[in-house]
Design a protein around this motif. Structure first.
Motif, PDB file in Angstrom:
ATOM      1  N   LYS A 533       8.269   4.158  -6.192  1.00 36.58           N
ATOM      2  CA  LYS A 533       8.184   4.671  -4.820  1.00 36.58           C
ATOM      3  C   LYS A 533       7.017   4.040  -4.064  1.00 36.58           C
ATOM      4  O   LYS A 533       6.069   4.720  -3.668  1.00 36.58           O
ATOM      5  CB  LYS A 533       8.056   6.196  -4.827  1.00 36.58           C
ATOM      6  CG  LYS A 533       9.275   6.923  -5.380  1.00 36.58           C
ATOM      7  CD  LYS A 533       9.101   8.435  -5.299  1.00 36.58           C
ATOM      8  CE  LYS A 533      10.324   9.160  -5.831  1.00 36.58           C
ATOM      9  NZ  LYS A 533      10.180  10.638  -5.773  1.00 36.58           N
ATOM     10  N   PRO A 534       7.052   2.721  -3.869  1.00 38.87           N
ATOM     11  CA  PRO A 534       5.969   2.103  -3.101  1.00 38.87           C
ATOM     12  C   PRO A 534       6.041   2.523  -1.643  1.00 38.87           C
ATOM     13  O   PRO A 534       7.119   2.809  -1.117  1.00 38.87           O
ATOM     14  CB  PRO A 534       6.244   0.605  -3.260  1.00 38.87           C
ATOM     15  CG  PRO A 534       7.723   0.531  -3.469  1.00 38.87           C
ATOM     16  CD  PRO A 534       8.077   1.747  -4.271  1.00 38.87           C
ATOM     17  N   THR A 535       4.908   2.531  -0.972  1.00 35.81           N
ATOM     18  CA  THR A 535       4.864   2.867   0.453  1.00 35.81           C
ATOM     19  C   THR A 535       4.888   1.594   1.286  1.00 35.81           C
ATOM     20  O   THR A 535       4.740   0.481   0.758  1.00 35.81           O
ATOM     21  CB  THR A 535       3.587   3.654   0.786  1.00 35.81           C
ATOM     22  OG1 THR A 535       2.453   2.795   0.569  1.00 35.81           O
ATOM     23  CG2 THR A 535       3.469   4.896  -0.092  1.00 35.81           C
ATOM     24  N   GLU A 536       5.047   1.769   2.591  1.00 32.65           N
ATOM     25  CA  GLU A 536       5.018   0.612   3.480  1.00 32.65           C
ATOM     26  C   GLU A 536       3.686  -0.119   3.368  1.00 32.65           C
ATOM     27  O   GLU A 536       3.639  -1.354   3.318  1.00 32.65           O
ATOM     28  CB  GLU A 536       5.263   1.053   4.927  1.00 32.65           C
ATOM     29  CG  GLU A 536       5.221  -0.096   5.926  1.00 32.65           C
ATOM     30  CD  GLU A 536       5.620   0.316   7.334  1.00 32.65           C
ATOM     31  OE1 GLU A 536       5.460  -0.508   8.247  1.00 32.65           O
ATOM     32  OE2 GLU A 536       6.100   1.455   7.510  1.00 32.65           O
ATOM     33  N   ASP A 537       2.572   0.652   3.304  1.00 30.26           N
ATOM     34  CA  ASP A 537       1.260   0.020   3.187  1.00 30.26           C
ATOM     35  C   ASP A 537       1.109  -0.735   1.873  1.00 30.26           C
ATOM     36  O   ASP A 537       0.443  -1.778   1.816  1.00 30.26           O
ATOM     37  CB  ASP A 537       0.147   1.072   3.316  1.00 30.26           C
ATOM     38  CG  ASP A 537      -0.048   1.544   4.745  1.00 30.26           C
ATOM     39  OD1 ASP A 537       0.410   0.830   5.662  1.00 30.26           O
ATOM     40  OD2 ASP A 537      -0.636   2.630   4.943  1.00 30.26           O
ATOM     41  N   ASP A 538       1.725  -0.209   0.788  1.00 31.75           N
ATOM     42  CA  ASP A 538       1.669  -0.917  -0.500  1.00 31.75           C
ATOM     43  C   ASP A 538       2.270  -2.312  -0.367  1.00 31.75           C
ATOM     44  O   ASP A 538       1.717  -3.295  -0.883  1.00 31.75           O
ATOM     45  CB  ASP A 538       2.445  -0.151  -1.580  1.00 31.75           C
ATOM     46  CG  ASP A 538       1.775   1.140  -1.969  1.00 31.75           C
ATOM     47  OD1 ASP A 538       2.482   2.045  -2.471  1.00 31.75           O
ATOM     48  OD2 ASP A 538       0.546   1.242  -1.805  1.00 31.75           O
ATOM     49  N   ILE A 539       3.402  -2.394   0.310  1.00 33.05           N
ATOM     50  CA  ILE A 539       4.093  -3.669   0.465  1.00 33.05           C
ATOM     51  C   ILE A 539       3.297  -4.607   1.376  1.00 33.05           C
ATOM     52  O   ILE A 539       3.112  -5.793   1.070  1.00 33.05           O
ATOM     53  CB  ILE A 539       5.513  -3.467   1.023  1.00 33.05           C
ATOM     54  CG1 ILE A 539       6.341  -2.568   0.089  1.00 33.05           C
ATOM     55  CG2 ILE A 539       6.205  -4.800   1.239  1.00 33.05           C
ATOM     56  CD1 ILE A 539       6.543  -3.114  -1.299  1.00 33.05           C
ATOM     57  N   LYS A 540       2.811  -4.071   2.487  1.00 31.32           N
ATOM     58  CA  LYS A 540       2.031  -4.898   3.421  1.00 31.32           C
ATOM     59  C   LYS A 540       0.758  -5.433   2.764  1.00 31.32           C
ATOM     60  O   LYS A 540       0.408  -6.610   2.919  1.00 31.32           O
ATOM     61  CB  LYS A 540       1.673  -4.083   4.665  1.00 31.32           C
ATOM     62  CG  LYS A 540       2.824  -3.853   5.626  1.00 31.32           C
ATOM     63  CD  LYS A 540       2.333  -3.134   6.868  1.00 31.32           C
ATOM     64  CE  LYS A 540       3.413  -3.026   7.926  1.00 31.32           C
ATOM     65  NZ  LYS A 540       2.922  -2.352   9.151  1.00 31.32           N
ATOM     66  N   ASN A 541       0.070  -4.572   2.029  1.00 33.11           N
ATOM     67  CA  ASN A 541      -1.165  -4.994   1.376  1.00 33.11           C
ATOM     68  C   ASN A 541      -0.903  -6.031   0.283  1.00 33.11           C
ATOM     69  O   ASN A 541      -1.756  -6.880   0.011  1.00 33.11           O
ATOM     70  CB  ASN A 541      -1.890  -3.780   0.775  1.00 33.11           C
ATOM     71  CG  ASN A 541      -2.456  -2.863   1.844  1.00 33.11           C
ATOM     72  OD1 ASN A 541      -2.766  -3.309   2.945  1.00 33.11           O
ATOM     73  ND2 ASN A 541      -2.570  -1.580   1.533  1.00 33.11           N
ATOM     74  N   PHE A 542       0.262  -5.944  -0.332  1.00 35.20           N
ATOM     75  CA  PHE A 542       0.626  -6.912  -1.368  1.00 35.20           C
ATOM     76  C   PHE A 542       0.748  -8.320  -0.777  1.00 35.20           C
ATOM     77  O   PHE A 542       0.375  -9.311  -1.412  1.00 35.20           O
ATOM     78  CB  PHE A 542       1.950  -6.496  -2.020  1.00 35.20           C
ATOM     79  CG  PHE A 542       2.438  -7.449  -3.077  1.00 35.20           C
ATOM     80  CD1 PHE A 542       1.878  -7.450  -4.345  1.00 35.20           C
ATOM     81  CD2 PHE A 542       3.463  -8.347  -2.808  1.00 35.20           C
ATOM     82  CE1 PHE A 542       2.328  -8.330  -5.322  1.00 35.20           C
ATOM     83  CE2 PHE A 542       3.923  -9.224  -3.781  1.00 35.20           C
ATOM     84  CZ  PHE A 542       3.344  -9.218  -5.038  1.00 35.20           C
ATOM     85  N   VAL A 543       1.258  -8.389   0.458  1.00 37.70           N
ATOM     86  CA  VAL A 543       1.453  -9.679   1.109  1.00 37.70           C
ATOM     87  C   VAL A 543       0.137 -10.249   1.629  1.00 37.70           C
ATOM     88  O   VAL A 543      -0.077 -11.470   1.620  1.00 37.70           O
ATOM     89  CB  VAL A 543       2.474  -9.536   2.267  1.00 37.70           C
ATOM     90  CG1 VAL A 543       2.556 -10.804   3.102  1.00 37.70           C
ATOM     91  CG2 VAL A 543       3.842  -9.179   1.711  1.00 37.70           C
TER      92      VAL A 543
END
Length: 582
Positions: A533-543
């Motif tokens: 259950k990743p969040t939107e911020d998790d994905i953005k920070n990953f990039v």
């Protein structure tokens, strides 16, 4: 006799070539660019020329497919992965001859177009080759099309007959009512799912009737159109691609020359086994898999649709040796808990095409089962319907690339804005290709043909690419899919490959959405792994930190259950834009 001798000489040359390649393996790897040279054309073009052109016979496609079967007449050519129905090479060749006779006996004339609308069955392939043997032209249609979509294609090609299967016969009947001439043959393969409509012709009857009919003589030449698949090309609505017998025969020989070391010869004790999970109506499944592999004695196991358990069962029970796939299939093999090492243990080659696949995606599969890359080779191919399937091949060393232009295929890279040829590694431009495999043109569409084919027959692919110091090419994206952020080009495929390396991400897609200040910004669509259950911020920070500032996901992140794709695995970005752009 002359043709058999020609093919025999070709086979001997391939054996000798394979031996030379083995002896010079180290040298070849230290100077891979030696297989391609960059020359200047008469008008200043910078042309990438392969050094290993091959010969191909002036022969009709169906004759080419069956030309060498005296060496393996009793080997299985086609087998249904669902019901076990099978044909040996001798039986298959005879069946196609009988089918061609029956079709002509029904009143069809040489050059008439037959619509082939059926899932992957042995009889689907026989219908295709049987039509060609009768001097007819085949237009394959997606069996999952709606009535409206089917009707449009039938009208565009002026189809005079239909071969379909019982599971979709009722849909086809509706589609043909206003599209086919009165009393046009409506032929139905019995797939044991639906019933054969009254008044239609059972497919098996074509074989039975044809045995007592006279041989069919045709005036067809290698320059005549054999197949009319449909493609959207670089832009616009689907168009009929006219592929000649020469286009397809030359491409089969070109592909064999470049991929030949991935296959083992058919002998009394060995036969390659390939599941046909890719749709036969698509150029990849039709030409690169079925026509190509039948021409060299492979056993093809047909599967009408992708059902994970059935697909894996076919891999294991039939000891499949070569697998042709698309990125979603490769991702399935690496991600699904259903996949075990025993499903893959007979494979020695996996070939992927139709859409980009990152090295990280390939590594997932190899790492999952601790696979030795010397035991299981992974190759990639690139091409278009307009190029009869294959134009570039990647030899398993640069997974992210499409490799080099294949034998007989010339290539150019043209700057999108200046229209000048590019001869510097790393610079991007539109990829142009030329060769005997390039289409005749679009059916009854001179404007689209002129927009895609130059006067001297260069095909503008619509794909953005660059090449490196070894002359290996890399596709960055489609021209119409590039995201423009503050004037910078952002290829969605680059971000998608990065996102799929996130441990919680199963699949990803990226589009550009309008932005008042920057013009466009990237927006990501994510399918997460089960239980994550990743969040939107998790994905953005990953990039962040992994790509330039202008490539950040300023358009946001949306989580979906599935990324919309077509049958060959290409992301349907237009659908994402229309449904989720805001």
């Amino acid at each position: 006799m002359a043709t058999h001798a020609f093919r025999g000489i070709q086979k001997l040359n391939r054996v000798l070539d394979a031996s030379i390649k083995t002896l010079n393996f180290i040298l070849r790897r230290t100077s891979t660019s030696a297989r391609t040279r960059l020359v200047t054309g008469s008008s200043g073009e910078k042309i990438f020329v392969p050094l290993n052109d091959v010969s191909y016979p002036e022969i009709l496609l169906h004759e080419f497919v069956w030309d060498n079967i005296e060496n393996y007449p009793d080997h299985i050519a086609l087998e249904c992965g669902i019901n076990g129905k099978k044909y040996t090479y001798a039986q298959a060749k005879d069946a196609t001859n009988y089918i061609g006779r029956s079709l002509r006996n029904m009143g069809l004339k040489e050059g008439d177009v037959i619509a082939l609308v059926a899932p992957n069955f042995p009889d689907t392939v026989l219908g295709f080759l049987g039509g060609l043997s009768g001097g007819l032209v085949i237009t394959p249609i997606n069996p999952h099309y709606t009535v409206d979509e089917m009707s449009k294609q039938l009208l565009r090609v002026k189809a005079q007959a239909v071969i379909t299967s019982s599971s979709i016969a009722s849909t086809m009947l509706v589609a043909t009512r206003a599209c086919l001439p009165p009393k046009a043959p409506f032929i139905v393969i019995d797939d044991k799912i639906g019933s054969i409509p009254e008044g239609s012709i059972p497919f098996d009857d074509l074989i039975t009737r044809g045995k007592s009919l006279p041989l069919v003589s045709t005036n067809a030449t290698c320059n005549d159109t054999a197949v009319i698949p449909f493609s959207s090309g670089t832009t616009g609505l689907p168009k009929g691609v006219m592929l000649t017998h020469r286009n397809l025969v030359s491409n089969i020989e070109m592909t064999q020359s470049c991929f030949g070391d991935a296959y083992r010869p058919t002998t009394s004790t060995h036969q390659e086994v390939t599941p046909l999970i890719l749709p036969f109506f698509h150029i990849y499944g039709m030409s690169a898999v079925v026509l190509s592999r039948l021409s060299f004695g492979t056993k093809i196991i047909t599967l009408p649709k992708f059902v994970p358990e059935t697909f894996l069962d076919v891999l294991q029970k039939n000891k499949a040796t070569v697998l042709f796939g698309v990125p979603p299939i490769v991702l399935f093999l690496s991600a699904s808990p259903l996949v075990k090492i025993q499903h893959l243990e007979s494979l020695h080659t996996i070939i992927s095409g139709a859409a980009p696949l990152a090295k990280s995606d390939v590594d997932k599969l190899f790492n999952k089962f601790n696979i030795d890359s010397s035991m299981l080779k992974f190759r990639q191919g690139y091409g278009l319907t307009e190029s009869s399937a294959v134009a570039f091949v990647e030899d398993g060393y640069k997974f992210a690339s499409i490799g080099k232009n294949m034998s007989n295929c010339l290539a150019r890279l043209v700057n999108i804005e200046t229209k000048q040829d590019i001869a510097t590694p790393g610079e991007t431009g539109e990829l142009w290709i030329k060769g005997p495999h390039i289409m005749k043109g679009y059916l009854n569409d001179e404007a689209s043909t002129k927009a895609t084919l130059t006067e001297d027959k260069w095909l503008k692919t619509g794909d953005i690419a660059y090449f490196d110091e070894d002359y290996d090419f890399f596709i960055t994206d489609r021209m119409k899919e590039l995201i423009k952020v503050k004037g910078f080009q952002v290829p969605p495929a680059e971000l998608e490959a990065l996102l799929r390396t996130h441990p919680d991400v199963n699949d990803a897609a990226v589009i550009g959405i309008p932005h008042a200040k920057y013009g466009e910004v990237p927006k990501a669509f994510i399918v997460v792994n089960e239980g994550k259950k990743p969040t939107e911020d998790d994905i953005k920070n990953f990039v962040k930190g992994k790509v330039s500032d202008y490539k950040q996901l300023e358009g946001g992140v949306m989580f979906l259950n599935e990324i919309p794709k077509n049958t060959t695995g290409k992301i349907l970005r237009s659908k994402l834009k229309s449904e989720y752009q805001s």
